[in-house]
Design an enzyme around this catalytic site. Structure first.
Site, PDB file in Angstrom:
ATOM      1  CB  ILE A 112      -0.956   0.010   1.228  1.00 25.55           C
ATOM      2  CG1 ILE A 112      -1.832  -1.264   1.240  1.00 25.55           C
ATOM      3  CG2 ILE A 112      -1.806   1.273   1.251  1.00 25.55           C
ATOM      4  CD1 ILE A 112      -2.729  -1.465   0.046  1.00 25.55           C
TER       5      ILE A 112
ATOM      6  CB  CYS B 185      -8.779  -3.877  -0.193  1.00 27.73           C
ATOM      7  SG  CYS B 185      -8.483  -5.398   0.753  1.00 27.73           S
TER       8      CYS B 185
ATOM      9  CG  HIS C  53     -10.521  -9.154  -2.166  1.00 27.44           C
ATOM     10  ND1 HIS C  53      -9.948 -10.160  -1.432  1.00 27.44           N
ATOM     11  CD2 HIS C  53      -9.929  -8.004  -1.738  1.00 27.44           C
ATOM     12  CE1 HIS C  53      -9.051  -9.646  -0.589  1.00 27.44           C
ATOM     13  NE2 HIS C  53      -9.019  -8.336  -0.764  1.00 27.44           N
TER      14      HIS C  53
ATOM     15  CD  GLN D 177      -5.381  -8.099  -3.845  1.00 24.33           C
ATOM     16  OE1 GLN D 177      -6.392  -8.143  -4.534  1.00 24.33           O
ATOM     17  NE2 GLN D 177      -4.260  -8.720  -4.200  1.00 24.33           N
TER      18      GLN D 177
HETATM   19  P1  NAD Z   1       3.294  -4.824   3.550  1.00 25.14           P
HETATM   20  O1  NAD Z   1       3.778  -5.904   4.429  1.00 25.14           O
HETATM   21  O2  NAD Z   1       3.296  -5.020   2.076  1.00 25.14           O
HETATM   22  O3  NAD Z   1       4.121  -3.481   3.838  1.00 25.14           O
HETATM   23  C1  NAD Z   1       4.385  -3.033   5.130  1.00 25.14           C
HETATM   24  C2  NAD Z   1       5.657  -2.188   5.106  1.00 25.14           C
HETATM   25  O4  NAD Z   1       5.885  -1.597   6.376  1.00 25.14           O
HETATM   26  C3  NAD Z   1       6.908  -2.997   4.792  1.00 25.14           C
HETATM   27  O5  NAD Z   1       7.687  -2.267   3.868  1.00 25.14           O
HETATM   28  C4  NAD Z   1       7.610  -3.104   6.136  1.00 25.14           C
HETATM   29  O6  NAD Z   1       8.995  -3.208   5.994  1.00 25.14           O
HETATM   30  C5  NAD Z   1       7.234  -1.786   6.765  1.00 25.14           C
HETATM   31  N1  NAD Z   1       7.334  -1.772   8.229  1.00 25.14           N
HETATM   32  C6  NAD Z   1       7.522  -2.818   9.085  1.00 25.14           C
HETATM   33  N2  NAD Z   1       7.536  -2.384  10.353  1.00 25.14           N
HETATM   34  C7  NAD Z   1       7.354  -1.042  10.325  1.00 25.14           C
HETATM   35  C8  NAD Z   1       7.289  -0.032  11.322  1.00 25.14           C
HETATM   36  N3  NAD Z   1       7.403  -0.327  12.624  1.00 25.14           N
HETATM   37  N4  NAD Z   1       7.101   1.239  10.938  1.00 25.14           N
HETATM   38  C9  NAD Z   1       6.956   1.539   9.632  1.00 25.14           C
HETATM   39  N5  NAD Z   1       7.019   0.631   8.642  1.00 25.14           N
HETATM   40  C10 NAD Z   1       7.229  -0.641   8.974  1.00 25.14           C
HETATM   41  O7  NAD Z   1       1.837  -4.467   4.072  1.00 25.14           O
HETATM   42  P2  NAD Z   1       0.601  -3.871   3.240  1.00 25.14           P
HETATM   43  O8  NAD Z   1      -0.070  -4.986   2.526  1.00 25.14           O
HETATM   44  O9  NAD Z   1       1.031  -2.674   2.475  1.00 25.14           O
HETATM   45  O10 NAD Z   1      -0.371  -3.454   4.423  1.00 25.14           O
HETATM   46  C11 NAD Z   1      -0.228  -2.223   5.124  1.00 25.14           C
HETATM   47  C12 NAD Z   1      -1.550  -1.871   5.771  1.00 25.14           C
HETATM   48  O11 NAD Z   1      -2.530  -1.718   4.740  1.00 25.14           O
HETATM   49  C13 NAD Z   1      -2.129  -2.923   6.723  1.00 25.14           C
HETATM   50  O12 NAD Z   1      -2.875  -2.261   7.723  1.00 25.14           O
HETATM   51  C14 NAD Z   1      -3.058  -3.699   5.836  1.00 25.14           C
HETATM   52  O13 NAD Z   1      -4.063  -4.371   6.547  1.00 25.14           O
HETATM   53  C15 NAD Z   1      -3.614  -2.592   4.978  1.00 25.14           C
HETATM   54  N6  NAD Z   1      -4.169  -3.008   3.681  1.00 25.14           N
HETATM   55  C16 NAD Z   1      -3.566  -3.973   2.929  1.00 25.14           C
HETATM   56  C17 NAD Z   1      -4.127  -4.351   1.729  1.00 25.14           C
HETATM   57  C18 NAD Z   1      -3.534  -5.441   0.889  1.00 25.14           C
HETATM   58  O14 NAD Z   1      -4.267  -6.138   0.206  1.00 25.14           O
HETATM   59  N7  NAD Z   1      -2.234  -5.619   0.863  1.00 25.14           N
HETATM   60  C19 NAD Z   1      -5.283  -3.734   1.276  1.00 25.14           C
HETATM   61  C20 NAD Z   1      -5.853  -2.694   2.027  1.00 25.14           C
HETATM   62  C21 NAD Z   1      -5.289  -2.361   3.252  1.00 25.14           C
END
Ligand code: NAD
Length: 342
Positions: A13, A143, A223, A305
């Site tokens: 994201i 999402c 999805h 998503q």
């Molecule tokens: P991801 O694992 O792809 O990315 C997370 C990033 O944060 C990584 O680069 C990681 O290294 C970094 N990180 C780790 N610890 C950290 C910290 N303490 N401080 C800052 N950064 C840190 O995760 P994502 O899929 O992008 O999800 C992020 C958020 O978005 C979550 O809340 C998730 O539920 C939500 N989300 C995800 C999706 C999806 O389908 N992937 C969709 C909508 C919402």
């Protein structure tokens, strides 16, 4: 003056929100924060984004060895920003709030992996833009919830939703996620009914009566939702289609496109030359839009998503900072900058 945005967390994201910020004329990117160097850090560095370390004591030597120069710690980055978009993994947003944003007194946007209570306000641009104006903390819903809020808000505004029932078929994991599944099977998730998605929709649209059930399947692309809703008015099919067409983030797929499944939706994103083949709109099959005599509305929609929450984050930045108080104007601006709806 342009709004200075910091991206804390640069994964699926975060990297998309960072690129989207760069495409707005009223925002600038202060930088992005990563825990370690990897291919995403490599690409961010190539794009010229200032890179800050989440934990410099741990990460500094690794970044140095990778040949990536750091601009400082994520605290340095956040201090320079007007607002933070937290895109850390699920649950870490809450920790970051306590350990960073509260202390630095910095407005922050959280993602759908956090509980509603972490921010106190949950956001969808079409449904409740005004509620985020001037707020310190707001959560952009997940999402799936974003996809449902968009469609149900449109139906409720035009015809009144008496009751919605939704079956969600969820992707097992993102394309770059080797740890999730299933790789063979269909998982009721959760088995306990209803699923959390209905209550999550109600964090944005509290008056919507909704039941949801969700399953996870072995796919990574998108999805799929089957949405059934009893409508208070008894609109014709044409009226429903006209209502959907008012929202560029609800994209009606005509049958002549011959988009047969989620694979075709993503392929269409590639054909359009969309960055990362992102489909930020709800992909709604026009052929599936159905209404019966009792006012039961049925439809299939696919939700990308990885990207549908990106425009919502951009609008949320405008609402919280107050640079645009009219949600419609913000959405138009975002849609234009991101080529949404065309
Ligand atoms: P991801 O694992 O792809 O990315 C997370 C990033 O944060 C990584 O680069 C990681 O290294 C970094 N990180 C780790 N610890 C950290 C910290 N303490 N401080 C800052 N950064 C840190 O995760 P994502 O899929 O992008 O999800 C992020 C958020 O978005 C979550 O809340 C998730 O539920 C939500 N989300 C995800 C999706 C999806 O389908 N992937 C969709 C909508 C919402």
């Amino acid at each position: 003056d342009k709004i200075k945005v910091a991206l804390n967390g640069y994964g699926t994201i975060g990297k998309r929100v960072a690129d989207a910020v760069m495409r707005q004329d009223d925002m600038t990117l202060v930088g992005i924060a990563k825990t370690k160097p990897d291919y995403e850090a490599y690409a961010a560095n190539k794009k010229g984004y200032p890179i800050y370390a989440v934990d410099p004591a741990k990460a500094e030597s690794k970044f140095k060895a990778a040949g990536i120069s750091l601009a400082g710690s994520n605290l340095d980055m956040i201090k320079k920003a007007d607002i933070v978009v937290d895109c850390a993994p699920e649950g870490l947003g809450e920790e970051n709030k306590k350990s960073i944003y509260d202390k630095l007194d910095k407005p922050a946007i959280f993602q759908g992996g956090e509980e509603h209570e972490v921010a106190g306000t949950s956001f969808n641009a079409a449904a409740n833009y005004a509620q985020a104006i001037g707020k310190k903390y707001v959560r952009v819903v997940s999402c799936n919830t974003t996809g449902l809020c968009r469609l149900l808000y449109a139906m409720d505004t035009a015809f009144g939703v008496q009751k919605a029932r939704v079956v969600l078929v969820r992707r097992g994991g993102d394309p770059n996620d080797a740890k999730r599944g299933p790789i063979n099977g269909i998982v009721p998730d959760p088995i306990h009914l209803p699923s959390h998605h209905g209550p999550d929709v109600q964090t944005v649209l509290p008056h919507i009566n909704i039941d949801t059930a969700a399953m996870k399947v072995p796919t990574t692309l998108m999805h799929m939702h089957f949405v059934n809703a009893t409508l208070k008015k008894k609109p014709s099919r044409d009226e429903i289609i006209a209502a959907i067409k008012q929202y560029p983030r609800l994209w009606l797929i005509p049958s002549w496109y011959t988009i047969k499944f989620t694979g075709d939706v993503i392929e269409f994103g590639r054909e359009l030359g969309r960055p990362r083949n992102d489909i930020m709109e709800n992909a709604i099959w026009e052929e599936s839009v159905t209404i019966d005599k009792e006012g039961e509305f049925n439809v299939f929609q696919a939700i990308h998503q990885e990207s549908d929450v990106v425009p919502e984050n951009i609008d949320c930045i405008r609402a919280m900072t107050g640079i645009e108080k009219d949600g419609k104007k913000s959405m138009e601006k975002t849609n234009k900058a991101l080529a949404i709806g065309n």
